[in-house]
Write a protein that holds these residues in place. Structure first.
Motif, PDB file in Angstrom:
ATOM      1  N   ALA A 121       0.641  -1.390  -0.038  1.00 53.68           N
ATOM      2  CA  ALA A 121      -0.056  -0.004  -0.098  1.00 53.68           C
ATOM      3  C   ALA A 121       0.810   1.142   0.024  1.00 53.68           C
ATOM      4  O   ALA A 121       0.665   2.133  -0.671  1.00 53.68           O
ATOM      5  N   GLU A 122       2.057   1.248   0.858  1.00 56.88           N
ATOM      6  CA  GLU A 122       2.881   2.491   0.844  1.00 56.88           C
ATOM      7  C   GLU A 122       3.475   2.656  -0.693  1.00 56.88           C
ATOM      8  O   GLU A 122       3.750   3.742  -1.037  1.00 56.88           O
ATOM      9  N   ALA A 123       4.064   1.552  -1.042  1.00 53.23           N
ATOM     10  CA  ALA A 123       4.737   1.667  -2.485  1.00 53.23           C
ATOM     11  C   ALA A 123       3.876   2.113  -3.517  1.00 53.23           C
ATOM     12  O   ALA A 123       4.220   3.051  -4.201  1.00 53.23           O
ATOM     13  N   ALA A 136       9.295  -8.071   0.765  1.00 49.61           N
ATOM     14  CA  ALA A 136      10.045  -6.736   0.280  1.00 49.61           C
ATOM     15  C   ALA A 136       9.860  -6.598  -1.176  1.00 49.61           C
ATOM     16  O   ALA A 136       9.728  -5.638  -1.692  1.00 49.61           O
ATOM     17  N   ALA A 137      10.124  -7.673  -1.845  1.00 49.06           N
ATOM     18  CA  ALA A 137      10.254  -7.640  -3.249  1.00 49.06           C
ATOM     19  C   ALA A 137       8.891  -7.561  -3.770  1.00 49.06           C
ATOM     20  O   ALA A 137       8.693  -6.607  -4.912  1.00 49.06           O
ATOM     21  N   GLN A 138       7.737  -8.144  -3.361  1.00 43.89           N
ATOM     22  CA  GLN A 138       6.447  -7.830  -3.987  1.00 43.89           C
ATOM     23  C   GLN A 138       5.931  -6.308  -3.751  1.00 43.89           C
ATOM     24  O   GLN A 138       5.581  -5.857  -4.469  1.00 43.89           O
ATOM     25  N   ASP A 141       5.096  -3.565  -6.556  1.00 46.12           N
ATOM     26  CA  ASP A 141       4.036  -3.080  -6.635  1.00 46.12           C
ATOM     27  C   ASP A 141       4.112  -1.370  -6.749  1.00 46.12           C
ATOM     28  O   ASP A 141       3.089  -0.973  -7.071  1.00 46.12           O
ATOM     29  N   GLY A 142       5.428  -1.023  -6.813  1.00 37.79           N
ATOM     30  CA  GLY A 142       5.661   0.232  -6.600  1.00 37.79           C
ATOM     31  C   GLY A 142       6.333   0.843  -7.931  1.00 37.79           C
ATOM     32  O   GLY A 142       5.996   0.265  -8.689  1.00 37.79           O
ATOM     33  N   ALA A 173       3.093   5.812  -3.022  1.00 34.14           N
ATOM     34  CA  ALA A 173       4.413   6.602  -3.178  1.00 34.14           C
ATOM     35  C   ALA A 173       4.485   6.750  -4.849  1.00 34.14           C
ATOM     36  O   ALA A 173       4.870   7.886  -5.314  1.00 34.14           O
ATOM     37  N   TRP A 174       4.099   5.683  -5.385  1.00 33.48           N
ATOM     38  CA  TRP A 174       4.204   5.619  -6.881  1.00 33.48           C
ATOM     39  C   TRP A 174       3.063   6.846  -7.341  1.00 33.48           C
ATOM     40  O   TRP A 174       3.382   7.513  -8.292  1.00 33.48           O
ATOM     41  N   GLN A 175       1.795   6.750  -6.677  1.00 36.32           N
ATOM     42  CA  GLN A 175       0.818   7.759  -7.221  1.00 36.32           C
ATOM     43  C   GLN A 175       1.323   9.107  -6.972  1.00 36.32           C
ATOM     44  O   GLN A 175       1.045   9.917  -7.866  1.00 36.32           O
TER      45      GLN A 175
END
Length: 491
Positions: free
Chosen positions: A234-236, A438-440, A444-445, A239-241
């Motif tokens: 969710a954080e990634a 961590a990788a997933q 996602d980000g 951050a992407w958005q």
């Protein structure tokens, strides 16, 4: 877009027409200089009002200086006061959840000025958080063996990120391992004691409890990691958005600046064609270049806005062109003394020694003798260090035209590396629970998270998986020993 006005564009007659102007009174010039100062240093409302006055009549300027500036400044102060009140609330919230260092800094900020509170939120808060995290982590050196080892490793790296990771999630996992170890060790000891006393039922019970504790711990750790996977993902995505939104804002600002420069260039061109437009157009263009020009152009624009009509006419006739050339030559000098090949440096020096037209062309194209060779060398170096996709696309560029090579250097190499990095991150999946979580999240980000993960995040996740594996092996050994003790009594 840069503005270029030289030589042939300025005939003697045009220059005479543009420069002829009655002298302004000293009070008007002083007022303009004051307004320019407010334009540069004021808040948004005051700055806009000052610009409007500078582009208006002498009466507009007088009214602004007499009363308008106070009204505009009051509006800026009202906006700042509202923002400061929001900042106060944010600081109170930060102090409520922060450690001693944060609380102390927050108290000082709340008792200080609006600038102090702004600085706390922008700089001091993060600094004080890191201090508190360091203190908290150091205190864990007297905790259980797993927590102690994890804390020491975080402190040894001198990395604020590692300390924050310890505080936010590594410590929890280490604490749970210490608790599990203590409980399984206790039950294993009970199983051995019962076995020594011939108590088969007691030994079986203790051994069963030890196995149950171990299983529950494995389940709890899986749930913890699933929670982290969800949180990090969710954080990634957020951050992407935010990165996408920031890029849109940056593009909008860049497009706006480009349009303003285009408009300013047209104002100058129109003034060159019609001398009666020199003063209004020169000042309007100067207002734009004061914000968007290079150092020399900004200085010339400030003189224009601060001065009388003669200064505005001079800006259109000569000063803008002179300042633009000065800025452009400074840009080429920076290339001559910056990174790059000897051929590039020499070409920049040669351009500086020649006429201005060569400077303009060099900045536009960046072409120079030997560039194609330099570009191919650069692509080969990138290809040598790159992954599969980088190598494939680099070779394709080398097999193509000089334009293909240049396009790879300017854009293609970065897109290719992103593909390679995503492949590498995806390949790390299924190598451990910590790595998977961590990788997933990284996948996602945004693309910007790929390289940092491969550079350090992946290694840290692998270490956490190794810690878990070593711990599980120790627990399995204890559980097996308890079961063997119980079995020995039954036999």
């Amino acid at each position: 877009m840069k503005v270029k006005f030289l030589g042939a564009a300025m005939s003697a007659a045009l220059t005479i027409g543009l420069l002829a102007a009655p002298a302004a009174s000293a009070s008007v010039v002083e007022g303009r200089a004051q307004a320019v100062g407010l334009l540069k240093s004021g808040g948004p409302v005051l700055s806009a009002a000052a610009e409007k006055a500078l582009l208006g009549s002498d009466e507009d300027l007088r009214v602004f200086l007499a009363d308008g500036q106070r009204t505009a400044k009051a509006e800026d102060e009202r906006v700042l006061a509202a923002q400061d009140e929001k900042n106060r609330k944010l600081i109170v919230q930060a102090a409520g959840r922060g450690g001693p260092s944060v609380k102390d800094a927050a108290k000082k900020a709340l008792a200080g000025t609006a600038a102090d509170r702004k600085k706390f939120l922008e700089i001091d808060y993060a600094v004080c958080q890191n201090i508190d995290y360091d203190v908290l982590t150091t205190r864990q050196l007297s905790a259980g063996p797993e927590v102690r080892a994890a804390a020491q490793r975080a402190l040894n790296t001198n990395s604020t990120d590692d300390v924050r990771d310890f505080v936010f999630f590594v410590r929890q996992a280490a604490t749970e391992r210490d608790n599990e170890s203590a409980e399984v060790q206790r039950l294993t000891d009970e199983a051995y004691a019962a076995a020594d006393q011939g108590d088969a039922e007691g030994a079986r019970y203790a051994a069963g409890e030890a196995a149950a504790v171990a299983k529950n711990a494995r389940d709890a750790n899986a749930q913890r990691l699933e929670g982290l996977r969800f949180q990090w993902g969710a954080e990634a995505r957020a951050a992407w958005q935010a990165e996408i939104d920031r890029a849109k804002r940056d593009k909008a600002e860049a497009d706006k600046a480009a349009a303003q420069k285009t408009d300013a260039a047209k104002l100058i061109a129109d003034a060159v064609a019609d001398a009666t437009l020199a003063v209004p157009n020169g000042r309007r263009a100067a207002a734009t270049f004061l914000k968007l020009g290079g150092p020399a152009v900004k200085a010339a624009a400030e003189v224009t806005l601060s001065g009388d009509e003669a200064d505005a006419r001079a800006f259109v006739a000569t000063e803008l062109a002179v300042a633009t050339e000065k800025d452009d030559r400074a840009a080429v000098a920076a290339i001559a003394n910056g990174p790059g090949s000897d051929r590039l440096h020499q070409a920049a020096k040669d351009v500086l020694a020649g006429p201005y037209a060569g400077v303009v062309e060099f900045l536009r194209t960046r072409n120079y003798p030997g560039r194609e060779t330099d570009d191919r060398i650069a692509v080969n170096q990138i290809m040598s260090a790159g992954g599969r996709v980088v190598k494939e696309r680099a070779q394709k560029a080398l097999d193509g035209t000089p334009a293909d090579v240049r396009a790879f250097l300017e854009v293609g190499q970065f897109a290719a590396k992103i593909v390679d990095d995503r492949i590498k991150v995806a390949q790390s999946l299924s190598s451990g629970a910590e790595v998977d979580a961590a990788a997933q999240a990284v996948l996602d980000g945004s693309d910007s998270g790929l390289a940092p993960f491969l550079a350090s995040g992946l290694g840290k996740a692998k270490l956490r998986d190794q810690d878990t594996a070593a711990h599980v092996a120790r627990i399995d050994e204890l559980v097996a020993g308890a079961a063997a003790a119980a079995e020995s009594v039954e036999q």
